[in-house]
Scaffold this motif. Sequence first.
Motif, mmCIF file in Angstrom:
data_model
loop_
_atom_site.group_PDB
_atom_site.id
_atom_site.type_symbol
_atom_site.label_atom_id
_atom_site.label_comp_id
_atom_site.label_asym_id
_atom_site.label_seq_id
_atom_site.Cartn_x
_atom_site.Cartn_y
_atom_site.Cartn_z
ATOM 1 N N THR A 3 0.841 -1.195 0.000
ATOM 2 C CA THR A 3 0.000 0.000 0.000
ATOM 3 C C THR A 3 0.875 1.242 0.000
ATOM 4 O O THR A 3 2.092 1.171 0.208
ATOM 5 N N SER A 4 0.230 2.385 -0.195
ATOM 6 C CA SER A 4 0.977 3.644 -0.164
ATOM 7 C C SER A 4 1.551 3.897 1.231
ATOM 8 O O SER A 4 2.592 4.539 1.375
ATOM 9 N N ARG A 15 2.144 9.803 3.567
ATOM 10 C CA ARG A 15 1.380 9.201 2.471
ATOM 11 C C ARG A 15 1.029 10.251 1.428
ATOM 12 O O ARG A 15 0.944 9.951 0.237
ATOM 13 N N TYR A 47 4.963 -1.513 -5.639
ATOM 14 C CA TYR A 47 3.717 -0.778 -5.491
ATOM 15 C C TYR A 47 3.454 0.087 -6.714
ATOM 16 O O TYR A 47 4.353 0.751 -7.242
ATOM 17 N N HIS A 50 -3.390 2.877 -7.600
ATOM 18 C CA HIS A 50 -4.644 2.266 -8.046
ATOM 19 C C HIS A 50 -5.383 3.285 -8.903
ATOM 20 O O HIS A 50 -5.869 4.303 -8.399
#
Length: 329
Positions: A3-4, A15, A47, A50
Motif C-alpha cells: 500500500t501507499s 502518504r 507498489y 490504483h
Amino acid sequence: MPTSADVARLAGVSRATVSYVLNNATAVRISEPTRQRVQEAADELGYVPHAAARSLRAGHSRMVLMPTPTMPMGALYSHVFNELQWALRRLDYTVVQFGSLGMSGDEAARAWAELRPVAVLAPGDGTLTPRGVHVLKRSGAKAVVTLGPQRVEGAHALLMDQRAVGRCAGAHLLDRGRTRIGVVVPREPGYETFSAPRLAGLRAATETRADARVVPLELGYDEPSAAELVARWRQLGLDSVFAYNDEYAMLLLRALQDAGVDVPGETAVMGADDLLLGRLLRPRLSTVRMELPSGQRLAELVDRAVRDPAGAPEVHPLLGTEAVPREST
C-alpha cells in the motif's frame, strides 16, 4: 499487496508525499532526492497507484480511450497514432485501446462510456453518432474528438479531407497526359469511408476534361485478386491507375509487370501515403504525400479540449497533399 502507507514508511515520508510523487502532481513542490527515495521504495515493494481509486478521488480519470478503427489504417496512420499515444503519455494521460470490432453506433459508445474515460479519440468512420457523443459526455467524458474524413455533431473534429488525395492524384496524371484513369477501390469491407472520397476527388479533378474517363476497379489485397484484374487489363483500355494507397499500388504494379504490361509505358501507376518501400521498387512508385499533423500536436489538441469541456466543438482541417512524381508515372 503493498500500500501507499508501506511506501511512505520505507521512504520515511508522509502518504501525501507518496501520492504527490507517484501521481506526478505539479501543484506541490517535491525535492528531487525525496522524489527519488519514494520511487525507489515503490519499486522495491512493487507498489503502483490504483487507477480507479485515483479517479474516484479526482472525480475523473486520466484515461484517453482510442477505439480500434473498423478498417486497417495502414502504415502511415499507424505511425501517427503511435506518436499520439507517446505524446499523450507525456502529458500524464493513460491511453487505452478498445477493441470495438463488431460494435456500431450507440452500442459502441455505451461500451466506451462504461470505462469512464476523460476523453475519447474516435476514428471518424461512421461508428460514432451524435447520440453516442451525448452518452459519452453524460458519463463524464470531457472531450470527444473524431479523427477522419467525417465530423460528428457535438464532437471536436480533426478532419482529413480524403477528396484532396484523389484530386492531387488526378491532377498529376492529367499533367502527364493520362486521360483513361483506373481507380483502385479495396474490396475488403470498411474502406469505403476513405476510398469513396478519394474516388470522388479524382472524378472532380477530371470533370473539366471531356476526353477524360475514370473507371473504378475493385481489388482485394492479395495476389490472386491482382492477377485476376490484370488478366483483363488491356481490355479495359486504361493508360493509368491511381491505387487507394501505396500498398495496393505495389501489389498491382507487381502483377502488371508479371503480365508483361510496361510501367509507365503502357500504364502509369500512382499510390498514396509515400511509404519508404515504394521508393525501393523499380520503377520507383509515384505517390501522394499527405501532410499529417505530429502526434504531439494532436495530443495538445486533446489536452486543450479536456481542459475546456464547455467550449464549442472545434473543427481542425489537418490534411495537405502533394504529388511526388517518380518513375512509375
